[in-house]
Scaffold this motif. Structure first.
Motif, PDB file in Angstrom:
ATOM      1  N   ASP A   1       0.829  -1.369   0.132  1.00  0.00           N
ATOM      2  CA  ASP A   1       0.037   0.021  -0.086  1.00  0.00           C
ATOM      3  C   ASP A   1       0.691   1.203   0.018  1.00  0.00           C
ATOM      4  N   THR A   2       2.242   1.220   0.477  1.00  0.00           N
ATOM      5  CA  THR A   2       2.848   2.169   0.369  1.00  0.00           C
ATOM      6  C   THR A   2       3.464   2.755  -0.804  1.00  0.00           C
ATOM      7  N   LEU A   3       3.171   1.983  -1.984  1.00  0.00           N
ATOM      8  CA  LEU A   3       3.473   2.475  -3.291  1.00  0.00           C
ATOM      9  C   LEU A   3       2.702   3.585  -3.701  1.00  0.00           C
ATOM     10  N   TYR A   4       1.637   3.613  -3.239  1.00  0.00           N
ATOM     11  CA  TYR A   4       0.468   4.783  -3.613  1.00  0.00           C
ATOM     12  C   TYR A   4       0.833   6.117  -3.174  1.00  0.00           C
ATOM     13  N   PHE A   5       1.758   6.118  -2.295  1.00  0.00           N
ATOM     14  CA  PHE A   5       2.142   7.565  -1.812  1.00  0.00           C
ATOM     15  C   PHE A   5       3.864   7.798  -2.386  1.00  0.00           C
ATOM     16  N   VAL A   6       4.367   6.927  -3.163  1.00  0.00           N
ATOM     17  CA  VAL A   6       5.709   7.147  -3.767  1.00  0.00           C
ATOM     18  C   VAL A   6       5.720   8.047  -5.240  1.00  0.00           C
ATOM     19  N   LYS A   7       6.633   8.815  -5.226  1.00  0.00           N
ATOM     20  CA  LYS A   7       6.676   9.834  -6.227  1.00  0.00           C
ATOM     21  C   LYS A   7       7.710   9.059  -7.269  1.00  0.00           C
ATOM     22  N   ASN A   8       7.291   9.095  -8.505  1.00  0.00           N
ATOM     23  CA  ASN A   8       8.207   8.589  -9.596  1.00  0.00           C
ATOM     24  C   ASN A   8       9.365   9.784  -9.683  1.00  0.00           C
ATOM     25  N   GLN A   9      10.424   9.365  -9.385  1.00  0.00           N
ATOM     26  CA  GLN A   9      11.566  10.224  -9.328  1.00  0.00           C
ATOM     27  C   GLN A   9      11.937  10.755 -10.823  1.00  0.00           C
ATOM     28  N   CYS A  10      11.451  10.068 -11.939  1.00  0.00           N
ATOM     29  CA  CYS A  10      11.957  10.339 -13.198  1.00  0.00           C
ATOM     30  C   CYS A  10      10.668  11.318 -13.842  1.00  0.00           C
ATOM     31  N   THR A  11       9.507  11.275 -13.371  1.00  0.00           N
ATOM     32  CA  THR A  11       8.651  12.200 -13.894  1.00  0.00           C
ATOM     33  C   THR A  11       7.945  13.149 -12.632  1.00  0.00           C
ATOM     34  N   ASP A  12       8.513  13.034 -11.691  1.00  0.00           N
ATOM     35  CA  ASP A  12       8.054  13.857 -10.524  1.00  0.00           C
ATOM     36  C   ASP A  12       6.542  13.961 -10.254  1.00  0.00           C
ATOM     37  N   THR A  13       5.966  12.676 -10.546  1.00  0.00           N
ATOM     38  CA  THR A  13       4.616  12.473 -10.168  1.00  0.00           C
ATOM     39  C   THR A  13       4.347  11.057  -9.243  1.00  0.00           C
ATOM     40  N   PRO A  14       3.295  10.941  -8.711  1.00  0.00           N
ATOM     41  CA  PRO A  14       3.031   9.808  -8.147  1.00  0.00           C
ATOM     42  C   PRO A  14       2.790   8.519  -9.173  1.00  0.00           C
ATOM     43  N   TYR A  15       3.299   7.296  -8.957  1.00  0.00           N
ATOM     44  CA  TYR A  15       2.881   6.106  -9.554  1.00  0.00           C
ATOM     45  C   TYR A  15       1.285   5.917  -9.654  1.00  0.00           C
ATOM     46  N   THR A  16       0.914   5.441 -10.905  1.00  0.00           N
ATOM     47  CA  THR A  16      -0.515   5.313 -10.896  1.00  0.00           C
ATOM     48  C   THR A  16      -0.724   4.255 -12.176  1.00  0.00           C
ATOM     49  N   GLY A  17      -1.791   3.822 -12.203  1.00  0.00           N
ATOM     50  CA  GLY A  17      -2.278   2.813 -13.216  1.00  0.00           C
ATOM     51  C   GLY A  17      -1.525   1.473 -12.983  1.00  0.00           C
ATOM     52  N   PHE A  18      -1.218   1.042 -11.658  1.00  0.00           N
ATOM     53  CA  PHE A  18      -0.680  -0.150 -11.573  1.00  0.00           C
ATOM     54  C   PHE A  18      -1.655  -1.194 -10.583  1.00  0.00           C
ATOM     55  N   SER A  19      -1.264  -2.496 -10.766  1.00  0.00           N
ATOM     56  CA  SER A  19      -1.913  -3.386 -10.033  1.00  0.00           C
ATOM     57  C   SER A  19      -0.900  -4.019  -9.007  1.00  0.00           C
ATOM     58  N   VAL A  20      -1.185  -4.413  -7.929  1.00  0.00           N
ATOM     59  CA  VAL A  20      -0.206  -5.002  -6.913  1.00  0.00           C
ATOM     60  C   VAL A  20      -0.825  -6.495  -7.017  1.00  0.00           C
TER      61      VAL A  20
END
Length: 95
Positions: A7-26
């Motif tokens: 669940d913590t992946l929802y709060f992590v920022k993608n360092q390449c795009t400077d945006t949160p990770y989205t559109g993923f399935s755990v």
């Protein structure tokens, strides 16, 4: 695998795009059928990535370093040969 929790992946920022990770399935590693041999849940999750059954895995930033083995060494809890691929067969996206 184990912590960090998925669940913590929802709060992590993608360092390449400077945006949160989205559109993923755990998907938990235990829920993925892999063909390679594994000794523990992190081995299984890494095999899922290497066998193209997962796009990424969520682990501690020092996991590969913690699983690094001396030449010829065997560990009961993980596959030394599998984890020796760090930097060649797999790498971290960000840490």
């Amino acid at each position: 695998g184990w912590a960090p929790t998925a669940d913590t992946l929802y709060f992590v920022k993608n360092q390449c795009t400077d945006t949160p990770y989205t559109g993923f399935s755990v998907v938990q590693g235990d829920d993925v059928a892999v063909t390679g041999a594994f000794k523990g849940p992190n081995d299984r999750a890494l095999l899922a990535v290497l066998e193209d059954k997962a796009d990424a895995m969520w682990i501690y930033g020092d996991q590969a370093a913690n699983y690094k083995c001396l030449p010829g060494e065997n560990q009961e809890g993980w596959d030394c040969d599998l984890w020796s691929g760090f930097g060649t067969t797999f790498a971290y996206v960000q840490s």
